[in-house]
Design an enzyme around this catalytic site. Structure first.
Site, PDB file in Angstrom:
ATOM      1  N   PHE A 163       0.832  -1.209   0.000  1.00 14.69           N
ATOM      2  CA  PHE A 163       0.000   0.000   0.000  1.00 14.69           C
ATOM      3  C   PHE A 163       0.864   1.255   0.000  1.00 14.69           C
ATOM      4  O   PHE A 163       0.682   2.155  -0.822  1.00 14.69           O
ATOM      5  CB  PHE A 163      -0.931  -0.029   1.223  1.00 14.69           C
ATOM      6  CG  PHE A 163      -1.639   1.267   1.505  1.00 14.69           C
ATOM      7  CD1 PHE A 163      -2.764   1.639   0.788  1.00 14.69           C
ATOM      8  CD2 PHE A 163      -1.194   2.114   2.514  1.00 14.69           C
ATOM      9  CE1 PHE A 163      -3.430   2.835   1.062  1.00 14.69           C
ATOM     10  CE2 PHE A 163      -1.846   3.309   2.796  1.00 14.69           C
ATOM     11  CZ  PHE A 163      -2.967   3.665   2.063  1.00 14.69           C
ATOM     12  N   TYR A 164       1.835   1.319   0.914  1.00 13.05           N
ATOM     13  CA  TYR A 164       2.695   2.499   1.003  1.00 13.05           C
ATOM     14  C   TYR A 164       3.579   2.637  -0.241  1.00 13.05           C
ATOM     15  O   TYR A 164       3.760   3.740  -0.755  1.00 13.05           O
ATOM     16  CB  TYR A 164       3.567   2.444   2.254  1.00 13.05           C
ATOM     17  CG  TYR A 164       2.797   2.699   3.533  1.00 13.05           C
ATOM     18  CD1 TYR A 164       2.208   3.932   3.786  1.00 13.05           C
ATOM     19  CD2 TYR A 164       2.672   1.706   4.497  1.00 13.05           C
ATOM     20  CE1 TYR A 164       1.506   4.174   4.951  1.00 13.05           C
ATOM     21  CE2 TYR A 164       1.982   1.943   5.673  1.00 13.05           C
ATOM     22  CZ  TYR A 164       1.395   3.172   5.889  1.00 13.05           C
ATOM     23  OH  TYR A 164       0.700   3.412   7.047  1.00 13.05           O
ATOM     24  N   GLN A 165       4.111   1.548  -0.738  1.00 16.10           N
ATOM     25  CA  GLN A 165       4.952   1.611  -1.935  1.00 16.10           C
ATOM     26  C   GLN A 165       4.141   2.068  -3.136  1.00 16.10           C
ATOM     27  O   GLN A 165       4.643   2.800  -3.991  1.00 16.10           O
ATOM     28  CB  GLN A 165       5.637   0.268  -2.169  1.00 16.10           C
ATOM     29  CG  GLN A 165       6.728   0.024  -1.140  1.00 16.10           C
ATOM     30  CD  GLN A 165       7.321  -1.368  -1.212  1.00 16.10           C
ATOM     31  OE1 GLN A 165       6.645  -2.332  -1.553  1.00 16.10           O
ATOM     32  NE2 GLN A 165       8.594  -1.471  -0.869  1.00 16.10           N
TER      33      GLN A 165
END
Length: 173
Positions: free
Chosen positions: A144-146
């Site tokens: 998600f963050y990437q």
């Protein structure tokens, strides 16, 4: 922002927020919200912000926490080291970010992250913040963050997003 954004708001946590029914699927994050988020906020250890429905404000549908920190120069990704001093680099840290399982698939997790990044960007005008750090709880969170531009920190589970990239994401100069 999701098109349903007007149905929700993100605000600082208070004792009036109903946290009891929150379930993101991760016991640690559920317990943190129920038992520690407000307490840590009051103590100045981490600021907690909650996603709640408009206009009622209950129950908590998601949350995140923010705190300050620093990263040693040697832990910075090699592609980001150029021009940085060789002492700790000031960062803001997103400590927890969680969404109730019943709210998943609506884009609200991205809304929470966008709100956190925007809040940090505003603060960075007053307090030096060179980057944002997150510690994903699992591989799904890391993905998600990437997807939102964060990259791995060497020798760490943490991910980093420079303020330059964060402001570009927000459409700020």
């Amino acid at each position: 922002m999701t098109k349903d954004r007007e149905r929700y708001r993100i605000e600082a946590i208070t004792s009036g927020h109903d946290r009891a029914a929150f379930d993101c699927g991760h016991p640690f994050l559920n317990v943190y919200l129920a038992q520690f988020a407000r307490q840590n906020d009051r103590k100045g250890l981490a600021r907690a912000f909650v996603l709640v429905p408009q206009p009622a404000g209950n129950p908590v549908l998601g949350y995140y926490t923010l705190m300050s920190g620093a990263v040693a120069f040697k832990h910075m990704p090699p592609n980001l080291r150029q021009g940085l001093p060789k002492y700790p680099i000031p960062v803001a840290r997103i400590g927890e970010l969680a969404l109730d399982q019943r709210q998943k698939g609506k884009g609200l997790g991205s809304d929470l992250l966008l709100d956190a990044v925007a809040r940090i960007a505003r603060a960075s005008a007053q307090v030096a913040v060179w980057a944002i750090i997150v510690d994903p709880i699992d591989q799904a969170a890391a993905t998600f963050y990437q997807h939102h531009g964060f990259q791995p920190l060497p020798d760490s589970e943490a991910l980093i997003l420079t303020m330059k990239d964060a402001k570009a994401w927000l459409g700020q100069p």
